[in-house]
Design a protein around this motif. Structure first.
Motif, PDB file in Angstrom:
ATOM      1  N   LEU A  54      -2.296  -0.380 -24.792  1.00 55.00           N
ATOM      2  CA  LEU A  54      -2.234   0.738 -25.741  1.00 55.00           C
ATOM      3  C   LEU A  54      -2.653   0.307 -27.140  1.00 55.00           C
ATOM      4  CD1 LEU A  54       1.126   2.470 -24.709  1.00 55.00           C
ATOM      5  CD2 LEU A  54      -1.193   3.114 -24.075  1.00 55.00           C
ATOM      6  N   PHE A  55      -2.584  -0.987 -27.436  1.00 57.69           N
ATOM      7  CA  PHE A  55      -2.982  -1.503 -28.752  1.00 57.69           C
ATOM      8  C   PHE A  55      -4.454  -1.893 -28.801  1.00 57.69           C
ATOM      9  CE2 PHE A  55       1.493  -1.604 -29.407  1.00 57.69           C
ATOM     10  CZ  PHE A  55       1.701  -1.677 -30.784  1.00 57.69           C
ATOM     11  N   ARG A  56      -5.214  -1.565 -27.762  1.00 58.94           N
ATOM     12  CA  ARG A  56      -6.644  -1.878 -27.782  1.00 58.94           C
ATOM     13  C   ARG A  56      -7.345  -1.162 -28.933  1.00 58.94           C
ATOM     14  NH1 ARG A  56      -9.356  -3.397 -22.670  1.00 58.94           N
ATOM     15  NH2 ARG A  56      -7.756  -4.081 -21.177  1.00 58.94           N
ATOM     16  N   LYS A  57      -8.351  -1.785 -29.487  1.00 54.30           N
ATOM     17  CA  LYS A  57      -9.114  -1.189 -30.584  1.00 54.30           C
ATOM     18  C   LYS A  57     -10.260  -0.360 -30.021  1.00 54.30           C
ATOM     19  CE  LYS A  57      -7.971  -4.737 -33.966  1.00 54.30           C
ATOM     20  NZ  LYS A  57      -8.456  -5.738 -34.948  1.00 54.30           N
ATOM     21  N   THR A  74      -0.953   4.787 -11.138  1.00 54.34           N
ATOM     22  CA  THR A  74      -1.058   3.948 -12.332  1.00 54.34           C
ATOM     23  C   THR A  74       0.269   3.946 -13.075  1.00 54.34           C
ATOM     24  OG1 THR A  74      -3.400   4.549 -12.538  1.00 54.34           O
ATOM     25  CG2 THR A  74      -2.347   3.555 -14.466  1.00 54.34           C
ATOM     26  N   LEU A  75       0.744   2.774 -13.441  1.00 54.79           N
ATOM     27  CA  LEU A  75       1.971   2.643 -14.230  1.00 54.79           C
ATOM     28  C   LEU A  75       1.612   2.200 -15.644  1.00 54.79           C
ATOM     29  CD1 LEU A  75       5.096   2.505 -14.478  1.00 54.79           C
ATOM     30  CD2 LEU A  75       4.915   0.101 -13.772  1.00 54.79           C
ATOM     31  N   ILE A  76       2.108   2.935 -16.633  1.00 51.34           N
ATOM     32  CA  ILE A  76       1.957   2.543 -18.039  1.00 51.34           C
ATOM     33  C   ILE A  76       3.356   2.239 -18.553  1.00 51.34           C
ATOM     34  CG2 ILE A  76       1.061   3.186 -20.300  1.00 51.34           C
ATOM     35  CD1 ILE A  76      -0.583   5.380 -18.877  1.00 51.34           C
ATOM     36  N   THR A  77       3.610   0.968 -18.858  1.00 47.72           N
ATOM     37  CA  THR A  77       4.950   0.561 -19.243  1.00 47.72           C
ATOM     38  C   THR A  77       4.881  -0.490 -20.343  1.00 47.72           C
ATOM     39  OG1 THR A  77       7.085  -0.178 -18.375  1.00 47.72           O
ATOM     40  CG2 THR A  77       5.112  -1.218 -17.450  1.00 47.72           C
ATOM     41  N   THR A  78       6.011  -0.975 -20.748  1.00 45.88           N
ATOM     42  CA  THR A  78       6.065  -1.890 -21.893  1.00 45.88           C
ATOM     43  C   THR A  78       5.655  -3.321 -21.538  1.00 45.88           C
ATOM     44  OG1 THR A  78       8.432  -1.954 -21.393  1.00 45.88           O
ATOM     45  CG2 THR A  78       7.757  -0.622 -23.256  1.00 45.88           C
ATOM     46  N   PHE A  79       6.389  -3.931 -20.607  1.00 44.04           N
ATOM     47  CA  PHE A  79       6.188  -5.351 -20.328  1.00 44.04           C
ATOM     48  C   PHE A  79       5.719  -5.648 -18.907  1.00 44.04           C
ATOM     49  CE2 PHE A  79       9.540  -5.216 -23.670  1.00 44.04           C
ATOM     50  CZ  PHE A  79       8.768  -5.734 -24.702  1.00 44.04           C
ATOM     51  N   LYS A 129       7.651  -5.796 -12.316  1.00 43.40           N
ATOM     52  CA  LYS A 129       8.207  -6.937 -11.592  1.00 43.40           C
ATOM     53  C   LYS A 129       7.785  -6.865 -10.126  1.00 43.40           C
ATOM     54  CE  LYS A 129      12.534  -9.450 -10.822  1.00 43.40           C
ATOM     55  NZ  LYS A 129      12.040 -10.657 -11.491  1.00 43.40           N
ATOM     56  N   LYS A 130       7.255  -7.949  -9.615  1.00 47.45           N
ATOM     57  CA  LYS A 130       6.773  -7.989  -8.233  1.00 47.45           C
ATOM     58  C   LYS A 130       7.938  -7.979  -7.245  1.00 47.45           C
ATOM     59  CE  LYS A 130       2.323  -8.372  -9.146  1.00 47.45           C
ATOM     60  NZ  LYS A 130       1.360  -7.323  -8.744  1.00 47.45           N
ATOM     61  N   ASN A 131       7.860  -7.067  -6.302  1.00 50.93           N
ATOM     62  CA  ASN A 131       8.810  -7.052  -5.193  1.00 50.93           C
ATOM     63  C   ASN A 131       8.172  -6.323  -4.015  1.00 50.93           C
ATOM     64  OD1 ASN A 131       9.032  -4.297  -5.685  1.00 50.93           O
ATOM     65  ND2 ASN A 131      11.047  -4.432  -6.636  1.00 50.93           N
ATOM     66  N   GLU A 132       8.934  -6.002  -3.012  1.00 46.46           N
ATOM     67  CA  GLU A 132       8.353  -5.398  -1.810  1.00 46.46           C
ATOM     68  C   GLU A 132       7.866  -3.970  -2.038  1.00 46.46           C
ATOM     69  OE1 GLU A 132      11.425  -4.515   1.210  1.00 46.46           O
ATOM     70  OE2 GLU A 132      12.887  -5.197  -0.319  1.00 46.46           O
ATOM     71  N   TYR A 133       8.278  -3.354  -3.168  1.00 49.53           N
ATOM     72  CA  TYR A 133       7.887  -1.972  -3.430  1.00 49.53           C
ATOM     73  C   TYR A 133       6.861  -1.829  -4.560  1.00 49.53           C
ATOM     74  CZ  TYR A 133      12.207  -1.246  -0.807  1.00 49.53           C
ATOM     75  OH  TYR A 133      13.187  -1.278   0.152  1.00 49.53           O
ATOM     76  N   SER A 134       6.579  -2.889  -5.275  1.00 47.01           N
ATOM     77  CA  SER A 134       5.717  -2.795  -6.460  1.00 47.01           C
ATOM     78  C   SER A 134       4.281  -2.425  -6.121  1.00 47.01           C
ATOM     79  CB  SER A 134       5.742  -4.117  -7.234  1.00 47.01           C
ATOM     80  OG  SER A 134       5.307  -5.195  -6.414  1.00 47.01           O
ATOM     81  N   GLY A 135       3.890  -2.626  -4.863  1.00 51.41           N
ATOM     82  CA  GLY A 135       2.522  -2.293  -4.469  1.00 51.41           C
ATOM     83  C   GLY A 135       2.223  -0.808  -4.475  1.00 51.41           C
ATOM     84  N   VAL A 136       3.233   0.024  -4.749  1.00 48.02           N
ATOM     85  CA  VAL A 136       3.000   1.467  -4.813  1.00 48.02           C
ATOM     86  C   VAL A 136       2.077   1.820  -5.975  1.00 48.02           C
ATOM     87  CG1 VAL A 136       4.961   2.064  -6.312  1.00 48.02           C
ATOM     88  CG2 VAL A 136       4.164   3.698  -4.579  1.00 48.02           C
ATOM     89  N   PHE A 137       2.007   0.916  -6.969  1.00 49.38           N
ATOM     90  CA  PHE A 137       1.095   1.122  -8.097  1.00 49.38           C
ATOM     91  C   PHE A 137      -0.144   0.260  -7.912  1.00 49.38           C
ATOM     92  CE2 PHE A 137       5.144   2.325 -10.153  1.00 49.38           C
ATOM     93  CZ  PHE A 137       4.778   3.595 -10.584  1.00 49.38           C
ATOM     94  N   SER A 138      -1.305   0.902  -7.963  1.00 44.42           N
ATOM     95  CA  SER A 138      -2.551   0.164  -7.808  1.00 44.42           C
ATOM     96  C   SER A 138      -3.040  -0.431  -9.125  1.00 44.42           C
ATOM     97  CB  SER A 138      -3.635   1.086  -7.229  1.00 44.42           C
ATOM     98  OG  SER A 138      -3.843   2.211  -8.065  1.00 44.42           O
ATOM     99  N   LYS A 139      -2.510   0.077 -10.251  1.00 43.61           N
ATOM    100  CA  LYS A 139      -2.914  -0.433 -11.565  1.00 43.61           C
ATOM    101  C   LYS A 139      -1.724  -0.355 -12.508  1.00 43.61           C
ATOM    102  CE  LYS A 139      -6.178  -1.791 -14.517  1.00 43.61           C
ATOM    103  NZ  LYS A 139      -6.972  -3.026 -14.354  1.00 43.61           N
ATOM    104  N   VAL A 140      -1.533  -1.403 -13.319  1.00 44.96           N
ATOM    105  CA  VAL A 140      -0.423  -1.455 -14.268  1.00 44.96           C
ATOM    106  C   VAL A 140      -0.970  -1.739 -15.666  1.00 44.96           C
ATOM    107  CG1 VAL A 140       1.741  -2.576 -14.909  1.00 44.96           C
ATOM    108  CG2 VAL A 140       1.158  -2.277 -12.486  1.00 44.96           C
ATOM    109  N   MET A 173       4.717   6.965 -16.916  1.00 49.85           N
ATOM    110  CA  MET A 173       4.987   6.241 -18.151  1.00 49.85           C
ATOM    111  C   MET A 173       6.465   5.859 -18.213  1.00 49.85           C
ATOM    112  SD  MET A 173       2.378   8.598 -18.760  1.00 49.85           S
ATOM    113  CE  MET A 173       2.528   9.889 -19.958  1.00 49.85           C
ATOM    114  N   LYS A 174       6.741   4.572 -18.391  1.00 56.58           N
ATOM    115  CA  LYS A 174       8.115   4.083 -18.409  1.00 56.58           C
ATOM    116  C   LYS A 174       8.324   3.151 -19.595  1.00 56.58           C
ATOM    117  CE  LYS A 174       9.296   6.128 -14.555  1.00 56.58           C
ATOM    118  NZ  LYS A 174      10.283   7.244 -14.549  1.00 56.58           N
ATOM    119  N   PHE A 175       9.274   3.496 -20.470  1.00 58.80           N
ATOM    120  CA  PHE A 175       9.584   2.654 -21.628  1.00 58.80           C
ATOM    121  C   PHE A 175      10.837   1.840 -21.328  1.00 58.80           C
ATOM    122  CE2 PHE A 175      11.279   1.740 -25.872  1.00 58.80           C
ATOM    123  CZ  PHE A 175      10.140   1.217 -26.472  1.00 58.80           C
ATOM    124  N   TYR A 176      10.635   0.538 -21.122  1.00 55.11           N
ATOM    125  CA  TYR A 176      11.729  -0.367 -20.768  1.00 55.11           C
ATOM    126  C   TYR A 176      11.700  -1.580 -21.698  1.00 55.11           C
ATOM    127  CZ  TYR A 176      13.508   1.803 -16.499  1.00 55.11           C
ATOM    128  OH  TYR A 176      14.132   2.641 -15.609  1.00 55.11           O
TER     129      TYR A 176
END
Length: 478
Positions: free
Chosen positions: A475-478, A450-455, A458-469, A413-416
């Protein structure tokens, strides 16, 4: 009314059932129990009464004051003047007579709010209430009794799990939970406040999902201005709410607050032995009842860390409001006008937001599971601390969702305030954590990072480490 659609449907069904109904509504203080009943049954309540708070007024809410207040409620609502009751048996007899005198065959609704406050020591309240319902109330097909209380453990012990005269007498129980992020957003919009979801999450970090607290927000103020208004101004409306919260719910509030304050000091929580040792408390019924009360009130949670046995059960403070108060409103701290606005970009608040965002996520596990498209899969969740050994470094994982379909979601979980960026170092850390987890889970299971973050990410050469974002919108789903 915002939210509460299921509760409204059930209460309307019970009102129209054509038989005697005895309903208990309970939940955290300020969660909206009274508001729900008042709004739904406006102009349909035959008799209403609320107990006197044990912390309000000189003399508290002792037996004599409670009985006098009950008598005045009867007089105010049409009962003829008579002798004041000297016991709860007499008080409920007067209520029976008052309802009989006004009975025209239509539904009679009795609403008793803050019922636990009426049960003062040696008052005989419970036997009298048992007699009222068992001897008279349950035989009247047009009677519906609704009782409310913020002392969840009292409602559970005395009504829901009663082994005496009220055993199995409740016809329905409703536990009101805090609002979700989505419901908070809807509530703020109903007040004419159009905060971004980024700001609403920060509100939730402080106030949780307690609608009463949001009702003090000024529409023309920013989040920071409102937080200063409620907590850091000289006449802050919520500055003393933390103490009142415990005093109004528990009969030993100082004892309970000591435990809560201690638990706020470690995010992964403490074992039973650690709590007893650090606070120099005695093992026994007092401590057991205290922990049960904090659990029933949803102030704390009890969990077994991933990979540990039941003997390693931990307790952690989970209520956002209590966590905030322990962090920023310490005992003896003077009012600090404008503190929140001055420190918005400080390291202290930035670090706190990171941890508080994790708590927001823990309070929205159903929404996270829905976003992962595993809402129908049984699962359990907890954090994991890998202590490490000679071969592997120790590591900590914020949230693990262990699923019955043989998948473990390893969540970060990352709040940015912008897209999260994975650099080379963090990429290596994530690979190490995943390897550590794979080494301890069954071979039949797989890991999904899995990454849970605010926005978003960002795609880069390392972002593939997360299979789901997942993002705030999830979080605002009903």
């Amino acid at each position: 009314m915002v939210g509460r659609s299921r509760e409204i449907q059930e209460l309307n069904r019970l009102y129209d059932s054509g038989k005697a109904e005895f309903v208990a509504i309970y939940g955290r203080r300020r969660i909206g129990k009274t508001y729900l009943v008042d709004q739904l049954f406006k102009n349909r309540i035959s008799f209403r009464h609320s107990g006197i708070s044990p912390v309000d007024g000189e003399g508290g809410g002792g037996l004599v004051r409670q009985l006098d207040h009950f008598y005045l409620s009867l007089r105010l609502q049409g009962m003829k003047k008579g002798r004041k009751p000297s016991s709860w048996l007499e008080a409920f007899y007067l209520l029976e007579k008052h309802l009989q005198d006004r009975d025209d065959g239509t539904r009679q609704l009795v609403f008793i709010d803050e019922l636990p406050w009426l049960d003062t020591p040696k008052s005989g309240f419970i036997p009298a209430f048992e007699a009222f319902w068992n001897t008279w109330g349950c035989h009247r097909d047009n009677l519906m009794v609704i009782v409310c209380g913020s002392a969840n453990s009292w409602i559970v012990d005395k009504l829901i799990n009663n082994h005496g005269g009220l055993y199995n007498r409740l016809t329905y129980e409703i536990k009101l939970f805090p609002f979700t992020l989505s419901e908070c957003e809807e509530y703020l919009e109903s007040m004419g406040i159009g905060y971004s979801r980024y700001d609403i999450v920060q509100c939730y970090m402080i106030l949780g999902g307690v609608p009463y607290y949001y009702s003090f927000f000024r529409p023309d103020y920013s989040v920071a201005q409102n937080i200063d208004l409620l907590f850091f101004s000289r006449q802050a409306k919520l500055r003393d709410e933390y103490g009142r919260l415990f005093m109004s719910v528990f009969r030993n509030p100082e004892y309970m607050m000591r435990i809560a304050s201690f638990l706020s000091g470690k995010r992964t929580g403490f074992t039973r032995g650690e709590i007893l040792g650090a606070l120099e408390l005695k093992e026994g019924s007092v401590f057991m009842d205290a922990m049960k009360g904090l659990l029933a009130g949803d102030f704390i949670e009890k969990y077994v860390p991933f990979g540990e046995s039941c003997k390693d059960v931990r307790y952690r403070l989970l209520d956002p409001f209590c966590l905030f108060c322990n962090r920023f409103l310490g005992e003896g701290r003077e009012a600090d006008e404008g503190y929140w606005q001055r420190n918005l970009n400080s390291q202290v608040l930035n670090v706190w937001r990171g941890y508080a965002f994790e708590d927001v996520c823990f309070n929205h596990i159903p929404q996270i599971k829905k976003a992962l498209e595993i809402g129908g899969v049984s699962s359990c969740q907890s954090g994991w601390i890998h202590r490490g050994n000679k071969e592997r470094q120790g590591s900590q994982i914020d949230l693990l969702i262990e699923r019955d379909d043989h998948v473990v979601n390893m969540c970060e979980m990352k709040f940015y305030n912008k897209e999260f960026v994975v650099d080379k170092q963090y990429y290596s850390v994530m690979l190490e954590r995943a390897d550590s987890l794979v080494s301890v889970i069954p071979r039949t299971h797989s890991v999904r990072t899995t990454l849970i973050t605010t926005f978003g990410l960002k795609k880069n050469e390392y972002s593939g480490v997360f299979s789901k974002v997942l993002t705030l919108d999830d979080l605002f789903r009903k």
